[in-house]
Design an enzyme around this catalytic site. Structure first.
Site, PDB file in Angstrom:
ATOM      1  N   ASP A  72     -84.332 -32.690  -4.357  1.00  0.00           N
ATOM      2  CA  ASP A  72     -83.668 -33.943  -4.716  1.00  0.00           C
ATOM      3  C   ASP A  72     -84.595 -34.881  -5.473  1.00  0.00           C
ATOM      4  O   ASP A  72     -85.821 -34.737  -5.468  1.00  0.00           O
ATOM      5  CB  ASP A  72     -83.109 -34.643  -3.477  1.00  0.00           C
ATOM      6  CG  ASP A  72     -84.196 -35.047  -2.480  1.00  0.00           C
ATOM      7  OD1 ASP A  72     -85.142 -34.255  -2.289  1.00  0.00           O
ATOM      8  OD2 ASP A  72     -84.095 -36.145  -1.892  1.00  0.00           O
ATOM      9  N   GLU A 126     -85.229 -35.206   0.723  1.00  0.00           N
ATOM     10  CA  GLU A 126     -86.555 -35.741   1.032  1.00  0.00           C
ATOM     11  C   GLU A 126     -86.706 -37.203   0.652  1.00  0.00           C
ATOM     12  O   GLU A 126     -87.474 -37.930   1.276  1.00  0.00           O
ATOM     13  CB  GLU A 126     -87.629 -34.903   0.314  1.00  0.00           C
ATOM     14  CG  GLU A 126     -89.063 -35.199   0.741  1.00  0.00           C
ATOM     15  CD  GLU A 126     -89.735 -36.320  -0.043  1.00  0.00           C
ATOM     16  OE1 GLU A 126     -90.816 -36.775   0.380  1.00  0.00           O
ATOM     17  OE2 GLU A 126     -89.186 -36.743  -1.075  1.00  0.00           O
TER      18      GLU A 126
END
Length: 354
Positions: A72, A126
């Site tokens: 991400d 994350e």
């Protein structure tokens, strides 16, 4: 969507990954692409949990290493698609951390018989709250998939080893007052004015700089947000200062929280978020061997990374990846081509025993 080409070079593969938009909570497309690319590789066992993809060798080696990276990114900031300008690759996620992800995928595809078994993990969530973190979910659902003797998190580290990481916590420091009409302000107590002492203490704070395993860490205590006020003609009865404490890994979360509460003695302090740091662990044999293999010095990690999750499981871990961490989350985010190539070459040599 154009499939990922794992036979291409790591820089081109980085561009392919960057051009798949994957802002946190929107990782399905990139996870689909990664799973589709890895599944045909006969030397890997591929497992998917949510938008986290795990690929493992199972060669019966005496040692297993995890090499991990998150898929991400932070939100777009007019920095897609990717563009290559000279020796720099620009675009959202180039540094944090799709350059590292590309290296992971290249190694997974092209090192079928490493001298140590490898677990490659490409995970979701994350960049946002811990409840969405793919490694956290994996540790809870399939802890066996995270078992290893050593872990490498390919967070940007200028293609050098960064050991350990700082812990982080956030608190709300609240001041209270009494509402009144601003035309008769003396009949109330202004909570925003009351926050002046909170800010004064922060301004006078002197950072602790402990040396751990020969590495100097630098703590930080900062106001990151402030809010208060009711209306343009009302004396506010509440003000909240949000404070972030980045603490060295020789403090536990409980010790860090105690320090902050003592620092703001006399105020209402509410803990809102906390994550532990990770000690460098450079005395562990696996960590020593890796540092020697990739060469260069070792630096402390000043930010928080998921190395803390591995060390919490008793697995020594380091950060090692392409890109300058100070460029992470910036609009001008970019990664040197040389960093990507260097990380791939050194990790390949280490995995192949050269």
């Amino acid at each position: 969507m154009t499939p990922l080409d794992l036979s291409t070079d790591a820089v081109t593969l980085t561009r392919q990954l960057v051009d798949i938009e994957s802002v946190s909570r929107n990782e399905q497309a990139i996870a689909d692409a990664v799973e589709t690319a890895l599944t045909p590789l006969a030397h890997l066992v591929v497992t998917r949990r949510g938008n986290t993809v795990v690929a493992r060798t199972d060669l019966g080696r005496s040692e297993r290493v995890v090499i991990a990276g998150h898929l991400d990114t932070v939100p777009l900031n007019d920095n897609l698609p990717s563009r290559l300008e000279g020796d720099l690759l620009h675009g959202l996620g180039t540094c944090d951390m799709k350059g590292g992800d590309a290296v992971i995928l290249r190694l997974a595809a092209t090192v079928p018989e490493p001298v140590r078994d490898v677990t490659f993990i490409l995970y979701e969530g994350e960049e946002i709250e811990a409840e969405f973190n793919g490694l956290k979910h994996l540790a809870e659902s399939d802890p066996d998939l995270m078992t290893a003797d050593f872990a490498i998190l390919m967070e940007p580290s200028n293609a050098s080893v960064e050991a350990g990481c700082q812990g982080t916590l956030r608190v709300e420091v609240r001041t209270t007052g009494e509402r009144a009409h601003s035309a008769r302000s003396w009949r109330g107590v202004n909570a925003i004015h009351g926050a002046a002492e909170v800010l004064a203490r922060l301004n006078a704070y002197e950072a602790r700089r402990p040396v751990i395993d020969g590495l100097e860490y630098h703590e930080g205590l900062n106001a990151v947000r402030i809010g208060g006020g009711v209306a343009g003609n009302v004396i506010p009865d509440e003000c909240v200062v949000e404070v972030n404490f980045r603490f060295a890994p020789d403090r536990s979360e409980a010790e860090a929280e105690q320090f902050v509460r003592e620092f703001f003695e006399g105020y209402d302090v509410r803990l809102t978020d906390s994550a532990p740091g990770a000690l460098p662990g450079l005395d562990r044999p696996a960590a020593k061997a890796f540092v020697e293999a990739v060469g260069g010095g070792v630096n402390p990690k000043f930010g928080w990374t998921d190395v803390a999750r591995f060390t919490g499981l008793g697995i020594p871990a380091v950060n090692y990846g392409p890109g300058d961490p100070t460029l992470a989350h910036k609009q001008e985010e970019h990664v040197p081509v040389e960093h990507i190539e260097r990380c791939e070459a050194r990790l390949r040599a280490w995995l192949e025993g050269r």
